[in-house]
Scaffold this motif. Structure first.
Motif, PDB file in Angstrom:
ATOM      1  N   PRO A 141      34.114  39.573  34.347  1.00 58.75           N
ATOM      2  CA  PRO A 141      33.402  40.846  34.533  1.00 58.75           C
ATOM      3  C   PRO A 141      32.998  41.081  35.982  1.00 58.75           C
ATOM      4  N   ALA A 142      33.971  41.503  36.775  1.00 58.77           N
ATOM      5  CA  ALA A 142      33.725  41.807  38.186  1.00 58.77           C
ATOM      6  C   ALA A 142      34.774  42.809  38.648  1.00 58.77           C
ATOM      7  N   GLU A 143      34.438  43.566  39.670  1.00 61.72           N
ATOM      8  CA  GLU A 143      35.391  44.500  40.243  1.00 61.72           C
ATOM      9  C   GLU A 143      36.603  43.734  40.792  1.00 61.72           C
ATOM     10  N   PRO A 144      37.804  44.335  40.755  1.00 63.77           N
ATOM     11  CA  PRO A 144      38.984  43.641  41.289  1.00 63.77           C
ATOM     12  C   PRO A 144      38.804  43.153  42.723  1.00 63.77           C
ATOM     13  N   SER A 145      38.037  43.889  43.521  1.00 64.38           N
ATOM     14  CA  SER A 145      37.832  43.477  44.913  1.00 64.38           C
ATOM     15  C   SER A 145      36.993  42.213  45.029  1.00 64.38           C
ATOM     16  N   LEU A 146      36.356  41.801  43.921  1.00 66.20           N
ATOM     17  CA  LEU A 146      35.546  40.590  43.916  1.00 66.20           C
ATOM     18  C   LEU A 146      36.244  39.429  43.218  1.00 66.20           C
ATOM     19  N   LYS A 147      37.533  39.608  42.923  1.00 66.62           N
ATOM     20  CA  LYS A 147      38.328  38.556  42.302  1.00 66.62           C
ATOM     21  C   LYS A 147      39.620  38.407  43.102  1.00 66.62           C
ATOM     22  N   ALA A 148      40.069  37.169  43.279  1.00 64.57           N
ATOM     23  CA  ALA A 148      41.315  36.928  44.017  1.00 64.57           C
ATOM     24  C   ALA A 148      42.233  36.058  43.178  1.00 64.57           C
ATOM     25  N   HIS A 174      33.537  36.682  46.767  1.00 63.01           N
ATOM     26  CA  HIS A 174      34.233  36.849  45.503  1.00 63.01           C
ATOM     27  C   HIS A 174      33.511  36.127  44.366  1.00 63.01           C
ATOM     28  N   ARG A 175      33.667  36.647  43.179  1.00 64.61           N
ATOM     29  CA  ARG A 175      33.146  35.992  41.988  1.00 64.61           C
ATOM     30  C   ARG A 175      34.077  34.868  41.549  1.00 64.61           C
ATOM     31  N   LEU A 176      35.400  35.072  41.731  1.00 67.54           N
ATOM     32  CA  LEU A 176      36.385  34.133  41.197  1.00 67.54           C
ATOM     33  C   LEU A 176      37.594  34.060  42.113  1.00 67.54           C
ATOM     34  N   LEU A 177      38.100  32.846  42.315  1.00 70.43           N
ATOM     35  CA  LEU A 177      39.367  32.618  43.017  1.00 70.43           C
ATOM     36  C   LEU A 177      40.290  31.871  42.069  1.00 70.43           C
TER      37      LEU A 177
END
Length: 381
Positions: A141-148, A174-177
């Motif tokens: 649950p995060a915006e695409p710009s906060l996930k890589a 980022h929330r997630l890599l």
């Protein structure tokens, strides 16, 4: 997204057989040639492309079909769904202002979380690890710009393009890599990635990775990994390992890959297929040595089918590893591959298939076989 990003690629040429423009090769009555392309990719495209590739745009946990004989597969879905749900809430950097390339301004460092801050999917090729990793990216649950999301090679290439400190600043918000195909091929990568992931975990970034090798075994068979044991153990400490057993789904219940076609059939199909490329396989391998692997995705922009003549065994390991990267990019983009010459399962020598990079080579064979099957419809009877 891929179509719009393609406009950012600058093109050079290494032959006069293809007309090009700033936006890429201009369509011609004859097939294009990958050997005539020399893409130059701006750094901001490398960052913007850190999303699941087109093949995995629509995958979700509920589209993953577990093998009923492999209980580890539905268990992986459950664990990853819980992991994604646990990434809700406010990231320490989530409310920070973000500048160019995600540079956070005025952000206070987050506290280092206790215990592993990531999950590591270990399993053989073709058990659906990338499907699950992309599903995790979509479910977080995060915006695409906060996930890589990117392959290990793409991550190290990003560091090469931006520099270490800029990469840390870019990804720290980022929330997630998600790191697909995690492999350590040399000591430099070991130290680099160990330092990068440690910094990102300190900033509160969650990690997820896939590999065919347990994190504590990374680097074995490739270099004197015992000399870098501290870095490897440090990498392992960031992850909870999740084993996924099973057979290669690409061949589960499917017919064997088609035998290679004749050179005449491949050439005829290339001329009859809009957007196809046509290249002599040995010449293409030579060309790959002149193009950085980070640009192999851009190399295939706009290509609807790859036609290759005179496929033959790969002579050396450096060439073989470049071919693995190209196979990954073609598979990501669902580009069928039609070939004459040797079958794809004879690309790599027995020595290669028994060496430290054997899992990469088997993955490449598996993926090229799937793409060869996809290309059957290109050949006219």
């Amino acid at each position: 997204m891929w179509c719009s990003l393609a406009r950012d690629v600058e093109w050079g040429t290494v032959s006069t057989s293809t007309t090009t423009s700033a936006s890429g090769p201009i369509a011609d009555a004859t097939p294009s040639s990958l050997c005539a392309r020399e893409p130059r990719v701006p750094a901001d495209r490398l960052v913007a492309e850190m999303v699941p590739p087109p093949r995995f745009d629509s995958v979700r946990f509920d589209t993953y079909i577990p093998d009923p004989n492999q209980p580890s597969q539905p268990e992986a879905v459950r664990v990853l769904a819980d992991f994604a749900a646990g990434l809700g809430g406010t990231h320490a950097a989530g409310s920070a202002k973000r500048g160019f390339l995600g540079l956070g301004l005025g952000r206070k460092p987050a506290k280092t979380p206790a215990g592993p801050r990531g999950v590591y999917l270990d399993g053989g090729y073709g058990v659906g690890k990338t499907h699950l990793l992309a599903s995790l990216w979509h479910a977080t649950p995060a915006e695409p710009s906060l996930k890589a999301f990117g392959t290990f090679v793409e991550l190290t290439n990003l560091v090469g393009a931006l520099g270490f400190q800029q990469t840390v600043r870019t990804l720290s918000g980022h929330r997630l890599l998600c790191i697909d195909e995690f492999e350590l091929d040399d000591p430099g990568d070991t130290v680099l990635v160990s330092s990068l992931l440690a910094r990102l975990v300190e900033a509160g970034v969650a990690l997820a990775a896939t590999s065919n090798t347990l994190p504590g075994k990374l680097g074995e068979g490739r270099f004197a990994s015992v000399d870098f044991l501290r870095e490897i153990q440090g990498l392992s400490a960031h992850f909870r390992s999740l084993r996924i057993d099973g057979d290669d789904y690409r061949h589960r219940g499917l017919p064997e890959a088609p035998a290679p076609y004749s050179e005449e059939q491949v050439t005829k199909a290339a001329y009859a297929t809009a957007g196809a490329s046509l290249d002599d396989f040995p010449h293409l391998l030579d060309h790959l040595a002149r193009v950085h692997p980070s640009r192999y995705g851009a190399l295939t922009d706009g290509i609807e089918a790859v036609c290759l003549t005179d496929v033959q065994p790969v002579a050396d390991q450096s060439t073989a590893l470049r071919l693995v990267v190209l196979a990954d990019r073609l598979y990501d983009r669902e580009v069928p591959v039609l070939a004459s010459g040797m079958p794809f399962d004879r690309l790599f020598s027995e020595e290669m298939l028994n060496g430290g990079y054997r899992k990469k080579y088997f993955r490449a064979i598996s993926r090229l076989t799937a793409l060869a099957r996809d290309a059957k419809g290109l050949v006219q009877d």
